[in-house]
Design a protein around this motif. Structure first.
Motif, PDB file in Angstrom:
ATOM      1  N   ARG A  47       0.841  -1.204   0.000  1.00  0.00           N
ATOM      2  CA  ARG A  47       0.000   0.000   0.000  1.00  0.00           C
ATOM      3  C   ARG A  47       0.880   1.261   0.000  1.00  0.00           C
ATOM      4  N   PHE A  48       1.713   1.391  -1.001  1.00  0.00           N
ATOM      5  CA  PHE A  48       2.671   2.489  -1.056  1.00  0.00           C
ATOM      6  C   PHE A  48       2.098   3.702  -1.782  1.00  0.00           C
ATOM      7  N   VAL A  49       2.287   4.863  -1.187  1.00  0.00           N
ATOM      8  CA  VAL A  49       1.919   6.126  -1.838  1.00  0.00           C
ATOM      9  C   VAL A  49       3.054   7.129  -1.664  1.00  0.00           C
ATOM     10  N   ARG A  50       3.224   7.946  -2.662  1.00  0.00           N
ATOM     11  CA  ARG A  50       4.206   9.031  -2.571  1.00  0.00           C
ATOM     12  C   ARG A  50       3.480  10.249  -1.999  1.00  0.00           C
ATOM     13  N   MET A  51       4.085  10.855  -0.987  1.00  0.00           N
ATOM     14  CA  MET A  51       3.432  11.971  -0.304  1.00  0.00           C
ATOM     15  C   MET A  51       3.229  13.166  -1.231  1.00  0.00           C
ATOM     16  N   ALA A  52       4.159  13.436  -2.130  1.00  0.00           N
ATOM     17  CA  ALA A  52       3.983  14.568  -3.058  1.00  0.00           C
ATOM     18  C   ALA A  52       2.762  14.342  -3.947  1.00  0.00           C
ATOM     19  N   GLU A  53       2.575  13.111  -4.413  1.00  0.00           N
ATOM     20  CA  GLU A  53       1.418  12.807  -5.259  1.00  0.00           C
ATOM     21  C   GLU A  53       0.127  12.818  -4.441  1.00  0.00           C
ATOM     22  N   LEU A  54       0.198  12.375  -3.195  1.00  0.00           N
ATOM     23  CA  LEU A  54      -0.960  12.421  -2.305  1.00  0.00           C
ATOM     24  C   LEU A  54      -1.397  13.876  -2.088  1.00  0.00           C
ATOM     25  N   ARG A  55      -0.423  14.760  -1.847  1.00  0.00           N
ATOM     26  CA  ARG A  55      -0.747  16.180  -1.668  1.00  0.00           C
ATOM     27  C   ARG A  55      -1.438  16.729  -2.911  1.00  0.00           C
ATOM     28  N   THR A  56      -0.928  16.382  -4.087  1.00  0.00           N
ATOM     29  CA  THR A  56      -1.532  16.855  -5.335  1.00  0.00           C
ATOM     30  C   THR A  56      -2.955  16.334  -5.483  1.00  0.00           C
ATOM     31  N   ALA A  57      -3.181  15.060  -5.166  1.00  0.00           N
ATOM     32  CA  ALA A  57      -4.530  14.481  -5.266  1.00  0.00           C
ATOM     33  C   ALA A  57      -5.501  15.233  -4.362  1.00  0.00           C
ATOM     34  N   LEU A  58      -5.075  15.568  -3.152  1.00  0.00           N
ATOM     35  CA  LEU A  58      -5.953  16.297  -2.234  1.00  0.00           C
ATOM     36  C   LEU A  58      -6.183  17.731  -2.714  1.00  0.00           C
ATOM     37  N   GLU A  59      -5.141  18.369  -3.209  1.00  0.00           N
ATOM     38  CA  GLU A  59      -5.303  19.729  -3.734  1.00  0.00           C
ATOM     39  C   GLU A  59      -6.237  19.739  -4.937  1.00  0.00           C
ATOM     40  N   ASP A  60      -6.108  18.756  -5.806  1.00  0.00           N
ATOM     41  CA  ASP A  60      -6.979  18.664  -6.980  1.00  0.00           C
ATOM     42  C   ASP A  60      -8.441  18.470  -6.574  1.00  0.00           C
ATOM     43  N   ALA A  61      -8.664  17.895  -5.387  1.00  0.00           N
ATOM     44  CA  ALA A  61     -10.028  17.669  -4.888  1.00  0.00           C
ATOM     45  C   ALA A  61     -10.563  18.856  -4.095  1.00  0.00           C
ATOM     46  N   GLY A  62      -9.776  19.939  -4.010  1.00  0.00           N
ATOM     47  CA  GLY A  62     -10.268  21.148  -3.360  1.00  0.00           C
ATOM     48  C   GLY A  62      -9.748  21.418  -1.958  1.00  0.00           C
ATOM     49  N   PHE A  63      -8.931  20.521  -1.414  1.00  0.00           N
ATOM     50  CA  PHE A  63      -8.311  20.807  -0.123  1.00  0.00           C
ATOM     51  C   PHE A  63      -7.196  21.814  -0.344  1.00  0.00           C
ATOM     52  N   THR A  64      -6.941  22.666   0.639  1.00  0.00           N
ATOM     53  CA  THR A  64      -5.891  23.677   0.503  1.00  0.00           C
ATOM     54  C   THR A  64      -4.892  23.547   1.645  1.00  0.00           C
ATOM     55  N   ASP A  65      -3.775  24.255   1.511  1.00  0.00           N
ATOM     56  CA  ASP A  65      -2.693  24.229   2.507  1.00  0.00           C
ATOM     57  C   ASP A  65      -2.328  22.798   2.892  1.00  0.00           C
ATOM     58  N   VAL A  66      -2.258  21.916   1.904  1.00  0.00           N
ATOM     59  CA  VAL A  66      -1.977  20.505   2.153  1.00  0.00           C
ATOM     60  C   VAL A  66      -0.488  20.331   2.445  1.00  0.00           C
ATOM     61  N   GLU A  67      -0.203  19.720   3.589  1.00  0.00           N
ATOM     62  CA  GLU A  67       1.170  19.410   3.983  1.00  0.00           C
ATOM     63  C   GLU A  67       1.190  17.989   4.528  1.00  0.00           C
ATOM     64  N   THR A  68       2.348  17.348   4.440  1.00  0.00           N
ATOM     65  CA  THR A  68       2.504  16.024   5.030  1.00  0.00           C
ATOM     66  C   THR A  68       3.736  16.002   5.922  1.00  0.00           C
ATOM     67  N   HIS A  69       3.727  15.057   6.858  1.00  0.00           N
ATOM     68  CA  HIS A  69       4.872  14.855   7.743  1.00  0.00           C
ATOM     69  C   HIS A  69       5.217  13.381   7.756  1.00  0.00           C
ATOM     70  N   ILE A  70       6.389  13.042   7.375  1.00  0.00           N
ATOM     71  CA  ILE A  70       6.937  11.698   7.199  1.00  0.00           C
ATOM     72  C   ILE A  70       6.027  10.834   6.334  1.00  0.00           C
ATOM     73  N   GLN A  71       6.457   9.630   6.065  1.00  0.00           N
ATOM     74  CA  GLN A  71       5.785   8.773   5.086  1.00  0.00           C
ATOM     75  C   GLN A  71       4.616   7.968   5.638  1.00  0.00           C
ATOM     76  N   SER A  72       4.321   8.107   6.932  1.00  0.00           N
ATOM     77  CA  SER A  72       3.282   7.256   7.526  1.00  0.00           C
ATOM     78  C   SER A  72       1.874   7.830   7.390  1.00  0.00           C
ATOM     79  N   GLY A  73       1.727   8.946   6.704  1.00  0.00           N
ATOM     80  CA  GLY A  73       0.391   9.456   6.427  1.00  0.00           C
ATOM     81  C   GLY A  73      -0.143  10.415   7.469  1.00  0.00           C
TER      82      GLY A  73
END
Length: 183
Positions: free
Chosen positions: A19-45
């Motif tokens: 179940r691997f995801v890249r955090m940069a791509e995850l941030r983009t997916a959320l931004e594309d769905a209308g979430f803003t100020d999307v940030e991540t911390h480490i790879q555990s989600g």
């Protein structure tokens, strides 16, 4: 102008097994769905977002839908407001050591309140080097045994509570709170 609310999400079981995801791509997916100020911390989600949705439950539902479609597998999301995250840490800090010696603390964040019968089961947990307490929407686990050898697993806590949970080391929760919590 009304401020857009801020939320902290803890994703369950990402970057585990297949179940691997890249955090940069995850941030983009959320931004594309209308979430803003999307940030991540480490790879555990661990994810910070802003959303016009007005409740953690509504944000969790939409994030899970978006991420499930994007990732191709279910991504349960446990969401808290910064104030709720801060209150959780205050609650953790009020719990004295559960085991003799130096234990490591973990928090299993839950998608609801721990039922009273489950809280009793957790409080009565009787395995060497393992102890737990129900908190508001979470379970505090204290271990003096190796995490990977513990019988007090996330799956077991889910069976006991009937809730979806996701574990984080207390140090990670504190770091997330330092970054995105209420000040």
């Amino acid at each position: 102008m009304v401020a857009v609310p801020s939320y902290v999400a803890f994703l369950r079981a990402v970057n585990v097994g297949t179940r691997f995801v890249r955090m940069a791509e995850l941030r983009t997916a959320l931004e594309d769905a209308g979430f803003t100020d999307v940030e991540t911390h480490i790879q555990s989600g661990n994810v910070h977002v802003r959303s016009r949705r007005r409740s953690p439950g509504a944000v969790a539902t939409e994030m899970a839908r978006v991420l499930g479609e994007w990732a191709g597998f279910e991504v349960p999301c446990i969401v808290r407001t910064p104030a709720q995250l801060n209150a959780l840490l205050e609650e953790v800090d009020a719990v004295p050591a559960l085991l003799p010696g130096t234990g490591r603390r973990y928090v299993a964040l839950a998608d609801g309140e721990v039922p009273a019968d489950a809280a009793r089961t957790l409080e009565d947990w009787d395995r060497p080097g393992e102890a737990a307490r129900a908190l508001t929407g979470a379970v505090l686990a204290e271990l003096t045994v190796d995490f990977h050898r513990s019988t007090l697993t996330n799956a077991r806590i889910e069976r006991i509570t009937g809730l979806t949970t996701t574990w984080r080391g207390l140090d990670v929760v504190r770091t997330v709170d330092d970054r995105w919590g209420e000040r």
